[in-house]
Design a protein around this motif. Structure first.
Motif, mmCIF file in Angstrom:
data_model
loop_
_atom_site.group_PDB
_atom_site.id
_atom_site.type_symbol
_atom_site.label_atom_id
_atom_site.label_comp_id
_atom_site.label_asym_id
_atom_site.label_seq_id
_atom_site.Cartn_x
_atom_site.Cartn_y
_atom_site.Cartn_z
ATOM 1 N N UNK A 54 -35.114 -36.677 76.404
ATOM 2 C CA UNK A 54 -35.557 -37.360 77.212
ATOM 3 C C UNK A 54 -35.025 -36.215 78.837
ATOM 4 N N UNK A 55 -36.334 -36.301 79.661
ATOM 5 C CA UNK A 55 -36.499 -35.157 80.709
ATOM 6 C C UNK A 55 -35.387 -36.270 81.709
ATOM 7 N N UNK A 56 -35.128 -36.109 82.725
ATOM 8 C CA UNK A 56 -34.194 -36.767 83.464
ATOM 9 C C UNK A 56 -35.770 -36.517 84.937
ATOM 10 N N UNK A 57 -35.252 -38.247 85.636
ATOM 11 C CA UNK A 57 -36.787 -37.972 86.155
ATOM 12 C C UNK A 57 -35.799 -37.667 88.010
ATOM 13 N N UNK A 171 -29.321 -27.316 78.545
ATOM 14 C CA UNK A 171 -29.722 -28.960 79.400
ATOM 15 C C UNK A 171 -29.607 -29.382 81.114
ATOM 16 N N UNK A 172 -29.705 -27.172 81.531
ATOM 17 C CA UNK A 172 -30.054 -27.537 83.034
ATOM 18 C C UNK A 172 -31.501 -26.649 83.047
ATOM 19 N N UNK A 173 -32.094 -27.146 81.710
ATOM 20 C CA UNK A 173 -34.055 -26.983 81.990
ATOM 21 C C UNK A 173 -35.126 -27.715 82.387
ATOM 22 N N UNK A 174 -35.379 -28.240 82.917
ATOM 23 C CA UNK A 174 -36.336 -28.294 83.770
ATOM 24 C C UNK A 174 -37.743 -29.143 82.769
ATOM 25 N N UNK A 175 -38.541 -28.347 81.621
ATOM 26 C CA UNK A 175 -39.222 -27.600 80.740
ATOM 27 C C UNK A 175 -38.366 -27.167 80.132
ATOM 28 N N UNK A 195 -27.101 -22.123 70.357
ATOM 29 C CA UNK A 195 -27.397 -22.646 71.508
ATOM 30 C C UNK A 195 -26.080 -24.253 72.177
ATOM 31 N N UNK A 196 -25.033 -23.679 72.571
ATOM 32 C CA UNK A 196 -23.558 -24.557 73.116
ATOM 33 C C UNK A 196 -25.016 -26.303 72.978
ATOM 34 N N UNK A 197 -24.918 -26.743 72.632
ATOM 35 C CA UNK A 197 -25.444 -28.686 73.900
ATOM 36 C C UNK A 197 -24.260 -29.505 73.622
ATOM 37 N N UNK A 198 -24.689 -30.666 73.961
ATOM 38 C CA UNK A 198 -23.645 -31.956 74.290
ATOM 39 C C UNK A 198 -24.621 -33.119 73.439
ATOM 40 N N UNK A 199 -24.293 -33.341 72.521
ATOM 41 C CA UNK A 199 -25.020 -34.537 71.755
ATOM 42 C C UNK A 199 -23.908 -36.014 71.823
ATOM 43 N N UNK A 200 -22.786 -36.030 71.842
ATOM 44 C CA UNK A 200 -22.038 -36.738 72.196
ATOM 45 C C UNK A 200 -21.877 -37.874 73.502
ATOM 46 N N UNK A 201 -21.985 -37.309 74.381
ATOM 47 C CA UNK A 201 -21.593 -37.171 75.417
ATOM 48 C C UNK A 201 -22.717 -36.706 77.039
ATOM 49 N N UNK A 202 -23.076 -37.533 77.818
ATOM 50 C CA UNK A 202 -23.443 -37.146 79.016
ATOM 51 C C UNK A 202 -23.711 -35.835 80.036
ATOM 52 N N UNK A 203 -24.421 -35.067 79.721
ATOM 53 C CA UNK A 203 -23.883 -34.037 80.706
ATOM 54 C C UNK A 203 -23.721 -33.940 82.562
ATOM 55 N N UNK A 205 -23.995 -34.161 86.718
ATOM 56 C CA UNK A 205 -25.680 -34.849 87.669
ATOM 57 C C UNK A 205 -26.024 -33.071 87.577
ATOM 58 N N UNK A 206 -26.477 -32.100 87.472
ATOM 59 C CA UNK A 206 -27.030 -31.119 87.418
ATOM 60 C C UNK A 206 -28.190 -31.060 86.379
ATOM 61 N N UNK A 207 -27.904 -31.550 85.254
ATOM 62 C CA UNK A 207 -28.459 -31.815 83.893
ATOM 63 C C UNK A 207 -29.823 -31.849 84.562
ATOM 64 N N UNK A 208 -31.199 -31.415 84.014
ATOM 65 C CA UNK A 208 -32.209 -32.166 83.821
ATOM 66 C C UNK A 208 -33.019 -32.694 82.711
ATOM 67 N N UNK A 209 -32.015 -32.233 81.706
ATOM 68 C CA UNK A 209 -32.233 -33.281 80.517
ATOM 69 C C UNK A 209 -31.541 -34.006 79.560
ATOM 70 N N UNK A 210 -31.299 -34.632 78.461
ATOM 71 C CA UNK A 210 -30.710 -35.003 78.235
ATOM 72 C C UNK A 210 -31.075 -35.259 76.681
ATOM 73 N N UNK A 211 -29.699 -34.774 75.822
ATOM 74 C CA UNK A 211 -30.326 -34.584 74.428
ATOM 75 C C UNK A 211 -29.130 -35.393 73.472
ATOM 76 N N UNK A 212 -30.631 -35.823 72.600
ATOM 77 C CA UNK A 212 -29.732 -37.084 71.112
ATOM 78 C C UNK A 212 -29.072 -36.425 70.545
ATOM 79 N N UNK A 213 -30.244 -35.427 69.378
ATOM 80 C CA UNK A 213 -29.643 -34.913 68.116
ATOM 81 C C UNK A 213 -30.582 -33.100 68.755
ATOM 82 N N UNK A 214 -30.375 -33.041 66.738
ATOM 83 C CA UNK A 214 -30.378 -31.619 66.963
ATOM 84 C C UNK A 214 -32.157 -31.810 66.533
#
Length: 252
Positions: A54-57, A171-175, A195-203, A205-214
């Motif tokens: 999900x891209x953060x608005x 998580x900082x990528x807007x696109x 890539x090191x990413x966060x799946x079990x927690x939200x990143x 306030x500077x994150x531009x997207x949220x990733x929920x699975x691989x």
């Protein structure tokens, strides 16, 4: 006396019509120009993303997104922490990650390596300490000699430059599709991306997207194969995902 004008029709005034002609002509020409420009302007549509990404608005423009990222990167207190108190700790942890990748034959001393979103370059320093000397990072703000200025949505490198690319700022990528496209463009065939990413927690306030699975990453890396996924403890990031860029198909 009979009114001689009684049987005559009132003449239609022509002056208003004459005044309207330039208006209609101008309107027609303006619409024609707008239509022509619309045909000439390329349409950039964002690809449909997986439900697991999900891209953060909240960004009115790309410039506003960049400025938001710079608010963190240029923060003098954070930069002091990154270059002093956090330096040795992060270099040590990154070194352990990279040694593990070398043991798994995913990284070699002669690999040409890139760290994406490297800030002050702890991961670059770690690569060099474990023997990968030809290593460099990119970030919006350079930190010579470890980190060059560069936007990960449009890397400042030629095609197929690197054997290995690492990032913990997906998580900082807007696109995200541009982020991945640039990795696959600058990575050589057979090259490795980690890539090191966060799946079990939200990143943060500077994150531009949220990733929920691989799964969304697998969809984005169209020119690469998934090599492995494992749990890690990487400064708030919990999952390591490894891709290998596919070899070029041989022409008959």
């Amino acid at each position: 006396m009979q009114n001689v004008h009684a049987g005559m029709k009132n003449p239609i005034p022509k002056l208003p019509l004459l005044l309207l002609k330039p208006f209609f002509l101008s309107l027609f020409l303006s619409l024609a120009v707008l239509f022509f420009l619309a045909l000439q302007t390329p349409r950039h549509r964002n690809p449909k993303l997986s439900p697991g990404l999900r891209i953060r608005p909240g960004y009115s423009s790309y410039d506003s997104y960049i400025q938001h990222q710079l608010n963190k990167t240029l923060n003098p207190k954070l930069r002091k922490i990154w270059t002093t108190r956090d330096w040795d700790r992060k270099v040590l942890v990154f070194s352990q990650f990279f040694r593990g990748l070398k043991e798994r034959k995913l990284l070699f001393n002669d690999s040409k390596a890139l760290c994406i979103g490297a800030r002050v370059g702890q991961e670059v320093e770690a690569l060099r300490r474990v023997g990968v000397g030809d290593s460099v990072g990119i970030d919006l703000v350079p930190y010579p000699p470890l980190v060059l200025k560069g936007d990960f949505h449009s890397q400042p490198f030629a095609d197929e430059t690197f054997d290995f690319e690492f990032s913990n700022v997906f998580d900082h990528a807007l696109h995200p599709w541009k982020f991945v496209r640039e990795i696959e463009r600058t990575l050589r065939a057979g090259g490795i991306c980690v890539l090191h990413v966060a799946l079990s927690r939200r990143a943060d306030k500077y994150s531009a997207n949220d990733l929920y699975s691989v799964a969304p990453l697998v969809e984005l890396f169209r020119k690469s194969d998934l090599v492995g996924v494992r749990n890690v403890d990487g400064f708030g990031l919990d999952t390591e995902v490894v891709f290998r860029k596919k070899e070029k198909e041989k022409k008959n």
